[in-house]
Design an enzyme around this catalytic site. Structure first.
Site, PDB file in Angstrom:
ATOM      1  N   ASP A   1      48.160  30.688  31.301  1.00  0.00           N
ATOM      2  CA  ASP A   1      47.612  31.492  30.161  1.00  0.00           C
ATOM      3  C   ASP A   1      47.278  30.625  29.076  1.00  0.00           C
ATOM      4  OD1 ASP A   1      47.318  33.559  28.270  1.00  0.00           O
ATOM      5  OD2 ASP A   1      48.569  34.722  28.845  1.00  0.00           O
TER       6      ASP A   1
ATOM      7  N   ASP B   1      40.818  33.529  30.234  1.00  0.00           N
ATOM      8  CA  ASP B   1      41.689  32.764  29.662  1.00  0.00           C
ATOM      9  C   ASP B   1      42.967  32.909  30.680  1.00  0.00           C
ATOM     10  OD1 ASP B   1      42.579  35.560  29.141  1.00  0.00           O
ATOM     11  OD2 ASP B   1      42.891  35.024  27.196  1.00  0.00           O
ATOM     12  N   GLU B   2      42.741  33.307  31.951  1.00  0.00           N
ATOM     13  CA  GLU B   2      44.144  33.521  32.791  1.00  0.00           C
ATOM     14  C   GLU B   2      43.671  33.083  34.323  1.00  0.00           C
ATOM     15  OE1 GLU B   2      46.918  36.992  30.951  1.00  0.00           O
ATOM     16  OE2 GLU B   2      45.358  37.571  32.399  1.00  0.00           O
TER      17      GLU B   2
END
Length: 425
Positions: free
Chosen positions: A22, A117-118
């Site tokens: 993350d 973003d993951e």
């Protein structure tokens, strides 16, 4: 991929099956990396530089003052008077994500990028042993720092992807957290219901109505009880995930629609200007459709108005105006614009604040047959426009005349649960 990892025998160390990454305050961190003057300073990233909008992301320096995602710019400036408000640059964030994926894959293959973003990695063989998985996590962190000193990430290790994501959320920023199957579910009892991935405000209220107010109570439910509370198989699936079972997600179903939507800047909040923005959104959707090599058999448009928009954000049933129609399989921009104009004739003359366009009932190219009245020349024109824009890496270098003067309207944004292609920009 994972370099030199030591060998261990079964049972010598606990194992984990997933690594989840993350990226912390991603948009703000990329801005700090790209603009050295912002490093170590509070930053709020916004879609439009106006006090009436809200922060899409906040740096950890800004979060220390209480600024977070969703905080209005007006409130952010009260909480943190020296905050730096910067306009979002979605293309830059996707470019950085591609660099990050490349750096990660020096150590582990990416199973899936769940958003910009993951990312999740499925561990195999010796990678699963906890010392090795931890080593890989720290190697990935170092590679990220080598890519940019302002870039940070939290990493979670767990028996399934869901719990690995949960672990990554437990220690931010820059943490590495482990959830082992043998420690479940009591290792989750310290969490609040809203901290559990997949429990929204509405679901929390539903759980409270069933006298479930803690994660410990949630974990004591049976799989059947969770299915009944959720009203779907998702509740049962979550029960297995919370107890460490690695139930795989169903394969992604074929794409059913392509949509674009946009909150209008004040200068575009007239019926005439909203119509032009709608045309631009449709052009972007049609370009995406052709890139997917698919055809649409339906088109729809939706508009929210100023007197309804506040009600919509407060979960009112009001939804403004929308219209749709079924069409002959199509993907050329000109024909789709003709259908859009036909729908727009019935749009009320109120003050629009939000416009959305979607193309639905999609079929892949191999299932499409040319209609008797189809004009292949229109497809040729649209494909030619696509090729020119792609060659010069500009989304609207060449465009249809109706879009003239809309260069700054409806820029491509990054959705929460998917990653746009660079070509979308």
């Amino acid at each position: 991929m994972s370099g030199c990892l030591p060998s261990f025998s079964e049972g010598q160390f606990p194992t984990v099956d997933w690594l989840f990454l993350d990226l912390n305050s991603y948009f703000a961190s990329v801005e700090q990396q790209d603009q050295e003057s912002l490093r170590g300073r509070p930053v709020g990233v916004v879609a439009v530089e106006t006090d009436s909008t809200c922060c899409l992301a906040a740096s950890y320096e800004a979060k220390a003052y209480g600024v977070k995602t969703g905080t209005s710019v007006k409130d952010a400036k009260v909480l943190c008077p020296h905050i730096n408000i910067v306009a979002a640059r979605p293309k830059l964030y996707v470019e950085y994500q591609q660099k990050i994926i490349k750096a990660m894959e020096e150590h582990l293959p990416i199973y899936k990028a769940f958003s910009v973003d993951e990312m999740g990695c499925h561990l195999m063989g010796r990678e699963r042993f906890l010392p090795n998985a931890t080593t890989l996590g720290y190697r990935i962190k170092q590679s990220l720092r080598n890519l940019g000193v302002a870039l940070r990430c939290s990493i979670g290790l767990g028996p399934n992807c869901y719990l690995a994501k949960t672990a990554a959320d437990l220690c931010k920023p820059d943490g590495l957290t482990i959830l082992l199957k043998k420690d479940l579910p009591h290792a989750l009892h310290c969490m609040k219901l809203r901290d559990v991935v997949g429990i929204s405000h509405a679901m929390e209220r539903r759980l409270n109505n069933h006298n479930i107010t803690t994660v410990e109570q949630l974990c004591k439910l049976t799989s059947e009880q969770m299915r009944n509370i959720w009203g779907s198989v998702q509740g049962e699936t979550m029960w297995y995930w919370l107890h460490g079972e690695d139930w795989k997600e169903k394969p992604d179903s074929p794409r059913k629609s392509v949509g674009k939507q946009h909150v209008l800047a004040p200068k575009y909040r007239t019926r005439e200007q909203a119509y032009l923005v709608g045309l631009k959104l449709l052009t972007n959707a049609a370009t995406k459709l052709r890139r997917l090599n698919m055809w649409a058999r339906g088109i729809g448009v939706t508009v929210a108005f100023s007197h309804l928009f506040r009600e919509i954000k407060n979960e009112s049933k009001s939804s403004g105006w929308n219209a749709h129609r079924n069409i002959s399989a199509c993907r050329d921009t000109m024909t789709l614009q003709d259908h859009f104009r036909g729908l727009w004739k019935d749009c009320p003359a109120n003050t629009p604040v939000h416009v959305g366009v979607w193309l639905y009932d999609l079929i892949p190219d191999e299932l499409h047959t040319l209609g008797f009245f189809d004009d292949p020349k229109r497809d040729t024109v649209s494909n030619t426009v696509d090729e020119i824009n792609k060659r010069f890496r500009q989304q609207h270098l060449v465009y249809f005349g109706g879009l003239h003067g809309l260069g700054d309207a409806a820029p491509t944004r990054i959705p929460f649960f998917s990653v746009p292609d660079l070509e979308d920009f």
